[in-house]
Write an enzyme that holds these catalytic residues in place. Sequence first.
Site, short mmCIF file in Angstrom:
data_model
loop_
_atom_site.label_atom_id
_atom_site.label_comp_id
_atom_site.label_asym_id
_atom_site.label_seq_id
_atom_site.Cartn_x
_atom_site.Cartn_y
_atom_site.Cartn_z
N LEU A 147 2.67 2.00 -5.42
CA LEU A 147 3.75 1.27 -4.77
C LEU A 147 3.39 1.17 -3.30
O LEU A 147 2.87 2.13 -2.71
CB LEU A 147 5.09 2.00 -4.93
CG LEU A 147 5.72 2.01 -6.33
CD1 LEU A 147 7.01 2.83 -6.32
CD2 LEU A 147 5.99 0.61 -6.83
N ASP A 148 3.68 0.01 -2.69
CA ASP A 148 3.38 -0.17 -1.27
C ASP A 148 4.11 0.87 -0.42
O ASP A 148 5.11 1.46 -0.86
CB ASP A 148 3.80 -1.57 -0.81
CG ASP A 148 3.08 -2.66 -1.56
OD1 ASP A 148 1.98 -2.40 -2.08
OD2 ASP A 148 3.62 -3.78 -1.63
N LYS A 149 3.65 1.07 0.79
CA LYS A 149 4.24 2.06 1.68
C LYS A 149 5.74 1.85 1.84
O LYS A 149 6.52 2.82 1.84
CB LYS A 149 3.55 2.01 3.05
CG LYS A 149 4.09 3.04 4.04
CD LYS A 149 3.38 2.92 5.39
CE LYS A 149 3.96 3.90 6.39
NZ LYS A 149 3.31 3.77 7.73
N THR A 181 7.74 0.19 -0.25
CA THR A 181 8.42 -0.01 -1.52
C THR A 181 8.93 1.32 -2.04
O THR A 181 8.25 2.35 -1.96
CB THR A 181 7.48 -0.65 -2.55
OG1 THR A 181 7.03 -1.91 -2.06
CG2 THR A 181 8.19 -0.87 -3.88
N HIS A 224 0.67 -6.67 -3.76
CA HIS A 224 1.89 -7.21 -3.14
C HIS A 224 2.50 -8.34 -3.99
O HIS A 224 3.04 -9.31 -3.45
CB HIS A 224 1.60 -7.75 -1.74
CG HIS A 224 1.30 -6.70 -0.71
ND1 HIS A 224 1.95 -5.48 -0.66
CD2 HIS A 224 0.43 -6.70 0.33
CE1 HIS A 224 1.49 -4.77 0.37
NE2 HIS A 224 0.56 -5.48 0.98
#
Length: 245
Positions: free
Chosen positions: A104-106, A108, A189
């Site tokens: 998961l993105d930073k 998110t 993303h």
Amino acid sequence: MPGMRLDKLLTHLNCGSRKEVGAMIRAGRVAVDGTVICDPAYKVDPDRAAVALDGQAQQYRAQRYFMLNKPAGVITANRDGRHSTVLELFPEQQRRGLFAVGRLDKDTEGLLIVTDDGALSHALMSPGRHVSKVYEAEVEGALAKDAAARFAAGLTLKDGTVCLPAKLEVLAETPVQAVRVVLKEGKYHQVKRMIAAVGGTVVRLRRVQIGGLPLDTALKPGEFRMLTEPELVLLRQQSPAQQKN
């Protein structure tokens, strides 16, 4: 898995390093089936033996499975010199061997599985498996009227990236536009880029489900717990190999 050395078992149970648990055993702090054992090489059946350290029962599990509600601001990595990582949310003695399933993105938030089971990770994240992931997003900007239809047909992004058909549902339009996105892949993303392709900008993103497993709403950001056996069954059902059995 019969015949495991006692010191190895206690190491797997995160009671300490091999050297540390060896010292505990020799000091008479460990009992097996009610009998004190002082030999680190003593063989036990980890699935049947009742092992206690300082009188406290130690439960063996071949692999560990955790549900984490990932907060924003931490990265999905084992180590990083600049940023906090998801593994740092776990006690240090519990981290050995663990890794996050997927990324998961930073910024998110939401559901992240943390385990030491590589086979399950592959079953959930392999591109060919098409395991669904459900996200909820807060979006700024006006989405195109045909946004849902374009998601359903499969978007091609500006850089030529082809996205599989996905589901877009508007949950609320005021005071903040809220949407739910269901994907069966996990490109870089991807939710943010797909929303951008239909006119919006994601300002908050949260994953709420993987396959049939929803995020436990009782978990606050940064909190985690062990998965239950029924939850493990839900995850394992995502593997075609499991479904054939």
